[in-house]
Motif scaffolding. Structure first.
Motif, PDB file in Angstrom:
ATOM      1  N   LYS A   1       6.238   3.624  -2.381  1.00  0.00           N
ATOM      2  CA  LYS A   1       6.600   4.713  -2.608  1.00  0.00           C
ATOM      3  C   LYS A   1       7.558   5.517  -2.180  1.00  0.00           C
TER       4      LYS A   1
ATOM      5  N   GLU B   1      -7.495  -0.843  -6.983  1.00  0.00           N
ATOM      6  CA  GLU B   1      -7.898  -0.206  -5.708  1.00  0.00           C
ATOM      7  C   GLU B   1      -8.959   0.018  -5.373  1.00  0.00           C
TER       8      GLU B   1
ATOM      9  N   TRP C   1      -8.348  -1.965  -2.330  1.00  0.00           N
ATOM     10  CA  TRP C   1      -7.445  -1.147  -1.520  1.00  0.00           C
ATOM     11  C   TRP C   1      -7.936  -1.386   0.176  1.00  0.00           C
TER      12      TRP C   1
ATOM     13  N   TRP D   1      -8.193   2.747   4.345  1.00  0.00           N
ATOM     14  CA  TRP D   1      -7.749   4.390   4.394  1.00  0.00           C
ATOM     15  C   TRP D   1      -8.469   5.557   3.765  1.00  0.00           C
TER      16      TRP D   1
ATOM     17  N   HIS E   1       3.444  -0.308  -6.745  1.00  0.00           N
ATOM     18  CA  HIS E   1       3.145   1.019  -6.508  1.00  0.00           C
ATOM     19  C   HIS E   1       4.478   1.311  -6.005  1.00  0.00           C
TER      20      HIS E   1
ATOM     21  N   GLN F   1      -7.888   2.571 -10.181  1.00  0.00           N
ATOM     22  CA  GLN F   1      -8.172   2.708  -9.388  1.00  0.00           C
ATOM     23  C   GLN F   1      -9.522   2.003  -8.456  1.00  0.00           C
TER      24      GLN F   1
ATOM     25  N   ASN G   1       1.275   7.204 -11.791  1.00  0.00           N
ATOM     26  CA  ASN G   1       0.011   7.656 -11.062  1.00  0.00           C
ATOM     27  C   ASN G   1      -0.725   8.578 -10.440  1.00  0.00           C
ATOM     28  N   GLU G   2      -1.814   9.189 -11.312  1.00  0.00           N
ATOM     29  CA  GLU G   2      -2.575  10.307 -10.604  1.00  0.00           C
ATOM     30  C   GLU G   2      -1.721  11.792 -11.450  1.00  0.00           C
TER      31      GLU G   2
ATOM     32  N   GLU H   1       1.011  -1.112   0.129  1.00  0.00           N
ATOM     33  CA  GLU H   1      -0.509  -0.031  -0.236  1.00  0.00           C
ATOM     34  C   GLU H   1       0.820   1.421   0.585  1.00  0.00           C
ATOM     35  N   ASN H   2       1.997   1.551   0.638  1.00  0.00           N
ATOM     36  CA  ASN H   2       2.957   2.623   0.970  1.00  0.00           C
ATOM     37  C   ASN H   2       4.690   2.461   0.943  1.00  0.00           C
TER      38      ASN H   2
HETATM   39  C1  XIL Z   1      -3.143   6.034   0.160  1.00  0.00           C
HETATM   40  C2  XIL Z   1      -3.105   4.880   1.470  1.00  0.00           C
HETATM   41  O1  XIL Z   1      -4.108   4.313   1.645  1.00  0.00           O
HETATM   42  C3  XIL Z   1      -2.352   6.115   3.035  1.00  0.00           C
HETATM   43  O2  XIL Z   1      -2.020   4.526   3.555  1.00  0.00           O
HETATM   44  C4  XIL Z   1      -1.543   6.794   2.722  1.00  0.00           C
HETATM   45  O3  XIL Z   1      -1.803   7.130   4.180  1.00  0.00           O
HETATM   46  C5  XIL Z   1      -1.993   7.817   1.463  1.00  0.00           C
HETATM   47  O4  XIL Z   1      -1.822   7.027   0.277  1.00  0.00           O
HETATM   48  N1  XIL Z   1      -4.669   6.651  -4.643  1.00  0.00           N
HETATM   49  C6  XIL Z   1      -3.087   5.774  -4.701  1.00  0.00           C
HETATM   50  C7  XIL Z   1      -2.871   5.241  -3.159  1.00  0.00           C
HETATM   51  O5  XIL Z   1      -2.515   5.563  -6.039  1.00  0.00           O
HETATM   52  O6  XIL Z   1      -1.444   5.498  -3.220  1.00  0.00           O
HETATM   53  C8  XIL Z   1      -3.384   5.533  -2.220  1.00  0.00           C
HETATM   54  O7  XIL Z   1      -3.105   4.799  -0.786  1.00  0.00           O
HETATM   55  C9  XIL Z   1      -4.823   5.884  -2.621  1.00  0.00           C
HETATM   56  C10 XIL Z   1      -5.259   6.689  -3.386  1.00  0.00           C
END
Ligand code: XIL
Length: 351
Positions: A79, A268, A310, A318, A112, A236, A160-161, A75-76
């Motif tokens: 990053k 996600e 997710w 989250w 991710h 997502q 991403n995004e 999830e993190n």
């Molecule tokens: C979120 C995580 O779930 C959290 O724990 C963190 O604090 C912030 O990021 N889109 C994404 C993810 O691509 O990386 C995000 O994840 C949620 C939205």
């Protein structure tokens, strides 16, 4: 060339009976045939995002994770801001632990994410960089992380995004400092570091027909025309029962991406129930319908190769921290009991 699909359609498992829960430890009251066996039979991956704290501290979490899913997204832990606290200093401890777990349990790892506008290290955001320096920083980051896990991380969310809801490119350190070509560069570097990995562009609110999905479509089309190695689009799908998705639009968008020769992955998914109408039971039923319908579209499409939620159980989501209200958006409740949404996926995968 397109990498081979990790989940070939009709790749039936020889026996499902070997996949029952191990006799040691507590029995988990899920389906006798877990999601991952059914998904594999249908030729798709089924996954969830993994939180380090739960992973390290909760044996039941790890048990459900390995039993039900064959794809794992950190999830993190992958990053940029988590990996590199100081310039040229990386800590891969958490990512290594997750990847070792995935390999032990025959799960595919979904990486991710390599390039995002958020979750960047402070040394990077606080620095002043020339264009050449920023290019070097991004290139070294991608090369370091993708090479380290070459052959072990099968799929990467490379960018991403990067697109706003109005279809314009999102303001970010990368766009400002390098220019729009940072996107193509990132895909090239990732491909060079692991030519077998499936490379995705990943975003939210881009699964229906709207300005953002149009911009994603045009981006992918242009990159493909330029010979850039992009193989899939990640949706997502952070949804809610208050505004159920338009499934005809999703199908149409899936089809046009398929026509470009790229796969689609649901990367996600969660379905919030907080602001929906009805009793708790009705809300859970509405949630299950959305999960079922998205899975149905995925199964019907030639191009949809994975379905990832997710978070595993509601208490890992989250959403409460991010949106500031409680919610229950996932397949399992906080006691790891399967919810109607889980049963809906089992049901549709069985058909
Ligand atoms: C979120 C995580 O779930 C959290 O724990 C963190 O604090 C912030 O990021 N889109 C994404 C993810 O691509 O990386 C995000 O994840 C949620 C939205």
């Amino acid at each position: 060339m397109m990498p081979t699909r990790v989940y070939e359609k009709h790749n039936f498992e020889s026996s499902l009976s070997g996949l029952k829960i191990s006799s040691c430890g507590k029995q988990i009251p899920t389906s006798p045939v877990p999601l991952r066996s059914l998904a594999q039979r249908r030729g798709i991956g089924i996954g969830t995002a993994v939180k380090m704290q739960a992973f390290y501290s909760d044996a039941q979490y790890r048990k459900v994770l390995a039993h039900e899913f064959n794809v794992l997204t950190p999830e993190n832990a992958l990053k940029f801001g988590r990996l590199s606290l100081k310039r040229d200093r990386y800590s891969f401890k958490d990512a290594d632990a997750l990847i070792a777990f995935a390999e032990k349990h025959q799960m595919q790892v979904h990486g991710h994410t390599l390039v995002w506008y958020r979750n960047l290290p402070e040394w990077l955001t606080q620095g002043r960089w020339s264009r050449a320096e920023l290019i070097a920083i991004l290139q070294q980051h991608i090369d370091k992380v993708v090479s380290r896990y070459r052959g072990r991380i099968a799929v990467w969310d490379v960018v991403n995004e990067a697109i706003e809801n109005d279809g314009s490119l999102r303001d970010s350190i990368w766009l400002r400092g390098i220019g729009p070509e940072y996107i193509a560069m990132a895909f090239r570097w990732a491909h060079k570091a692991d030519p077998q990995a499936l490379l995705l562009y990943n975003d939210y609110r881009s699964e229906e027909m709207n300005r953002k999905s149009e911009a994603v479509y045009q981006l992918v089309r242009t990159l493909k025309q330029q010979g850039i190695p992009i193989h899939a689009v990640g949706w997502q799908m952070h949804k809610g029962i208050k505004e159920p998705p338009d499934f005809q639009q999703i199908k149409a968008n899936m089809q046009r991406l398929n026509n470009l020769g790229v796969e689609v992955q649901i990367t996600e998914m969660d379905v919030g129930i907080y602001s929906g109408q009805g009793t708790y039971t009705e809300k859970l039923a509405a949630q299950a319908d959305i999960y079922r319908d998205v899975m149905t579209i995925c199964l019907e499409s030639e191009s949809c190769s994975a379905f990832i939620t997710w978070g595993l159980a509601d208490h890992h989501s989250w959403r409460p921290a991010f949106f500031g209200h409680p919610d229950a958006p996932l397949l399992f409740d906080k006691r790891y009991q399967p919810k109607p949404a889980y049963e809906a996926l089992i049901d549709v995968l069985h058909k």
